[in-house]
Write a protein that holds these residues in place. Sequence first.
Motif, PDB file in Angstrom:
ATOM      1  N   LYS A   1      40.516  26.203  46.221  1.00  0.00           N
ATOM      2  CA  LYS A   1      41.716  26.599  45.476  1.00  0.00           C
ATOM      3  C   LYS A   1      42.916  25.755  45.927  1.00  0.00           C
ATOM      4  O   LYS A   1      42.939  25.242  47.045  1.00  0.00           O
ATOM      5  N   GLY A   2      43.942  25.680  45.053  1.00  0.00           N
ATOM      6  CA  GLY A   2      45.126  24.882  45.386  1.00  0.00           C
ATOM      7  C   GLY A   2      46.064  25.606  46.349  1.00  0.00           C
ATOM      8  O   GLY A   2      45.839  26.752  46.728  1.00  0.00           O
ATOM      9  N   LYS A   3      47.144  24.907  46.699  1.00  0.00           N
ATOM     10  CA  LYS A   3      48.097  25.424  47.705  1.00  0.00           C
ATOM     11  C   LYS A   3      48.814  26.692  47.244  1.00  0.00           C
ATOM     12  O   LYS A   3      49.216  27.522  48.051  1.00  0.00           O
ATOM     13  N   ASP A   4      48.997  26.816  45.917  1.00  0.00           N
ATOM     14  CA  ASP A   4      49.810  27.933  45.424  1.00  0.00           C
ATOM     15  C   ASP A   4      49.159  29.294  45.660  1.00  0.00           C
ATOM     16  O   ASP A   4      49.772  30.324  45.406  1.00  0.00           O
TER      17      ASP A   4
ATOM     18  N   ILE B   1      37.056  36.842  48.444  1.00  0.00           N
ATOM     19  CA  ILE B   1      36.536  36.374  47.147  1.00  0.00           C
ATOM     20  C   ILE B   1      37.506  35.452  46.404  1.00  0.00           C
ATOM     21  O   ILE B   1      37.091  34.445  45.841  1.00  0.00           O
ATOM     22  N   LEU B   2      38.791  35.748  46.442  1.00  0.00           N
ATOM     23  CA  LEU B   2      39.725  34.992  45.604  1.00  0.00           C
ATOM     24  C   LEU B   2      40.050  33.610  46.165  1.00  0.00           C
ATOM     25  O   LEU B   2      40.331  32.688  45.412  1.00  0.00           O
ATOM     26  N   ILE B   3      39.984  33.485  47.485  1.00  0.00           N
ATOM     27  CA  ILE B   3      40.502  32.246  48.082  1.00  0.00           C
ATOM     28  C   ILE B   3      39.445  31.445  48.842  1.00  0.00           C
ATOM     29  O   ILE B   3      39.524  30.222  48.918  1.00  0.00           O
ATOM     30  N   SER B   4      38.423  32.111  49.383  1.00  0.00           N
ATOM     31  CA  SER B   4      37.497  31.389  50.277  1.00  0.00           C
ATOM     32  C   SER B   4      36.649  30.381  49.508  1.00  0.00           C
ATOM     33  O   SER B   4      36.589  30.401  48.279  1.00  0.00           O
ATOM     34  N   VAL B   5      35.971  29.522  50.251  1.00  0.00           N
ATOM     35  CA  VAL B   5      35.043  28.553  49.650  1.00  0.00           C
ATOM     36  C   VAL B   5      33.732  28.600  50.440  1.00  0.00           C
ATOM     37  O   VAL B   5      33.614  29.343  51.416  1.00  0.00           O
ATOM     38  N   GLY B   6      32.765  27.804  50.013  1.00  0.00           N
ATOM     39  CA  GLY B   6      31.526  27.629  50.779  1.00  0.00           C
ATOM     40  C   GLY B   6      30.702  28.908  50.862  1.00  0.00           C
ATOM     41  O   GLY B   6      30.728  29.756  49.964  1.00  0.00           O
TER      42      GLY B   6
ATOM     43  N   LYS C   1      30.960  31.574  52.640  1.00  0.00           N
ATOM     44  CA  LYS C   1      31.665  32.864  52.645  1.00  0.00           C
ATOM     45  C   LYS C   1      31.926  33.326  51.207  1.00  0.00           C
ATOM     46  O   LYS C   1      31.652  34.468  50.846  1.00  0.00           O
ATOM     47  N   TRP C   2      32.428  32.405  50.387  1.00  0.00           N
ATOM     48  CA  TRP C   2      32.710  32.767  48.998  1.00  0.00           C
ATOM     49  C   TRP C   2      31.410  33.157  48.279  1.00  0.00           C
ATOM     50  O   TRP C   2      31.366  34.154  47.544  1.00  0.00           O
ATOM     51  N   LYS C   3      30.327  32.383  48.502  1.00  0.00           N
ATOM     52  CA  LYS C   3      29.047  32.685  47.834  1.00  0.00           C
ATOM     53  C   LYS C   3      28.583  34.084  48.190  1.00  0.00           C
ATOM     54  O   LYS C   3      28.112  34.843  47.351  1.00  0.00           O
ATOM     55  N   GLU C   4      28.721  34.422  49.478  1.00  0.00           N
ATOM     56  CA  GLU C   4      28.281  35.743  49.941  1.00  0.00           C
ATOM     57  C   GLU C   4      29.113  36.848  49.288  1.00  0.00           C
ATOM     58  O   GLU C   4      28.588  37.848  48.798  1.00  0.00           O
ATOM     59  N   ARG C   5      30.431  36.611  49.245  1.00  0.00           N
ATOM     60  CA  ARG C   5      31.315  37.625  48.651  1.00  0.00           C
ATOM     61  C   ARG C   5      31.002  37.815  47.170  1.00  0.00           C
ATOM     62  O   ARG C   5      31.020  38.922  46.642  1.00  0.00           O
ATOM     63  N   ARG C   6      30.743  36.738  46.483  1.00  0.00           N
ATOM     64  CA  ARG C   6      30.444  36.832  45.052  1.00  0.00           C
ATOM     65  C   ARG C   6      29.166  37.676  44.860  1.00  0.00           C
ATOM     66  O   ARG C   6      29.082  38.486  43.945  1.00  0.00           O
TER      67      ARG C   6
ATOM     68  N   GLY D   1      32.408  28.739  34.561  1.00  0.00           N
ATOM     69  CA  GLY D   1      31.646  28.054  35.599  1.00  0.00           C
ATOM     70  C   GLY D   1      31.528  28.904  36.858  1.00  0.00           C
ATOM     71  O   GLY D   1      31.597  30.127  36.809  1.00  0.00           O
ATOM     72  N   HIS D   2      31.413  28.206  38.001  1.00  0.00           N
ATOM     73  CA  HIS D   2      31.099  28.904  39.259  1.00  0.00           C
ATOM     74  C   HIS D   2      32.085  30.007  39.606  1.00  0.00           C
ATOM     75  O   HIS D   2      31.712  31.044  40.091  1.00  0.00           O
ATOM     76  N   ARG D   3      33.382  29.758  39.396  1.00  0.00           N
ATOM     77  CA  ARG D   3      34.390  30.731  39.852  1.00  0.00           C
ATOM     78  C   ARG D   3      34.987  31.512  38.690  1.00  0.00           C
ATOM     79  O   ARG D   3      36.146  31.923  38.736  1.00  0.00           O
TER      80      ARG D   3
END
Length: 505
Positions: A114-117, A129-134, A136-141, A444-446
């Motif tokens: 996600k971007g800086k904002d 879920i809203l901000i993480s990547v990799g 951690k995000w996959k697990e949360r999803r 897509g993914h997100r």
Amino acid sequence: MALVGLLFTIAAAVYYIPWIVKLISNWIYQYPYIMKLPGPKGLPLVGNVLELAGDGKTTNSSTAPLLFWLECAEKARAEGHSIFTMTALGRTMTFPLNGEMMKAICESPEQLMKGKDYDYLKAWVGEGILISVGDKWKERRKFFSPMFHFSMLEGYLDTFNKHARIFQQQLLKTEGNEIDMFMYVKRCSLDIIVETAMGCDFGIQTNPDHPYPHAIEVYTNFSQRYNTEPQMWVTAIWYLLYHREYKTALNQLHGLTNDIMNERMKRVQTGEVDLNAKKRPLIDHFFGLHEQGKMTLEEVHLEINATIFGGHDTTAATMSWVYWALATQPHFQQQCYEEAYAIFGDSDRDCTHDDLKALEFTERFIRETMRIFAPVPLIERELVSDFKMGEYVIPKGTEIFLNAFLLHHNPEAFPDPWKFDPDRFLIENVSKRHPYDYVPFCAGHRSCLGQKFAMQEMKILTSWVLRKMSLHSDRNLLDNGYATDVVLKPTLGSLMTVKRRVHPE
Ligand code: HEM
């Protein structure tokens, strides 16, 4: 006094040095790429800041960027391009302009950052879920997904109907007075999301002074201002002028979630709440994951906050545009009303799953509203490596602005894009478009996990209102302006009057 001024200037300069160094090094890396990309070439380093700010007379500061981007999009399309790139204060931003470019980024497994904002959100929703990547995000999803399955969604209908009924009653009380629909629908969508997420009823609709909506308002306001008002970045000024009010709001938000969690946990421990019940709020699902050792209570807390953030303002903004589009287009309102009357007649009964399927025109009406007034106009991804989009190479560090507003006004996908036409969403017309041309929930993914939930809620809220009242405005659909907050808000508000219906009309 002069000494204080000097010290202050030195402190501010020291504070900004790392930022200035980053700005210059970014510029040096990205410049050769940017020169080859279509888009407005701004001034060195400051870029297109002036155009983004608007002239201050004809446009307000939150509408100006959108108007500038629309202009850039039109120019780039006329030159045969499917993206444009602009810069502002060391930030490089690229905008996809059609479904194919949108797909390239949304389906890339690497470019999910996600971007800086989004940073402003972290204090409330954490890095879940809203901000993480990799991983951690996959697990949360994976953790969230079961709660949005078809079988679970049916369980939320009672809650939607309950609050929609109260919403209807609140609106009827205003008969004859001009109201801003946004405030009413915001309270209703908060009541709905709080109950589906935490299993409790805050009763915000009947108690508009409840501290929760106020705390959200203060927190989000401060956080957004932080992105655009540099004086807030100076620690001394922040603590002197803003910190106290900000912190009070944030503490209130966390405090209320904590209280609900503690209370509910007690009921889980006494066996009063069954964590495996078919109809259960999100919090019970997460408590189950906590029992399996997959989430800490702190993580449960933050994901509940994230759901409330993601699930209320988006729906409220969309619905305020939907009511605006109904009030300003009586012929379409009549069509939606007739559809609701054919299903519900004069009854006061709840809306069922089958009724939702039958609200076919209403759904197309909502989809067309979300096309013209894309409720989340801006989503950002920051490129973690150089990225090829069609024929263009976009440099690492660029923020890709996934701007649904620009895509939804692409005349190639939506001829005569400012014309309101629900038939664009007839199956035969949808199949002619690229699937990524229409992206109110991203794709897509997100993509949005709550889109089916939201669509059900919005159809229920539309039909409950039209069953008992008509909506009126002297204005035209396009008389309203749009402000780019996190969500797209009508600058005039969603002003209208309601009138009780006498059946049948
Ligand atoms: C009209 C209503 C809604 C709209 C327009 C909307 C739109 C969006 C958009 C555009 C995104 C992508 C954000 C990004 O990538 O930065 C998103 C993500 C998300 N939305 Fe929604 N949303 C709506 C309602 C809801 C509701 C009701 C819920 C929950 C009950 C929800 C939960 C989420 C979640 C959890 C994500 C994060 C998905 C991820 O990053 O993997 N949304 N939404």
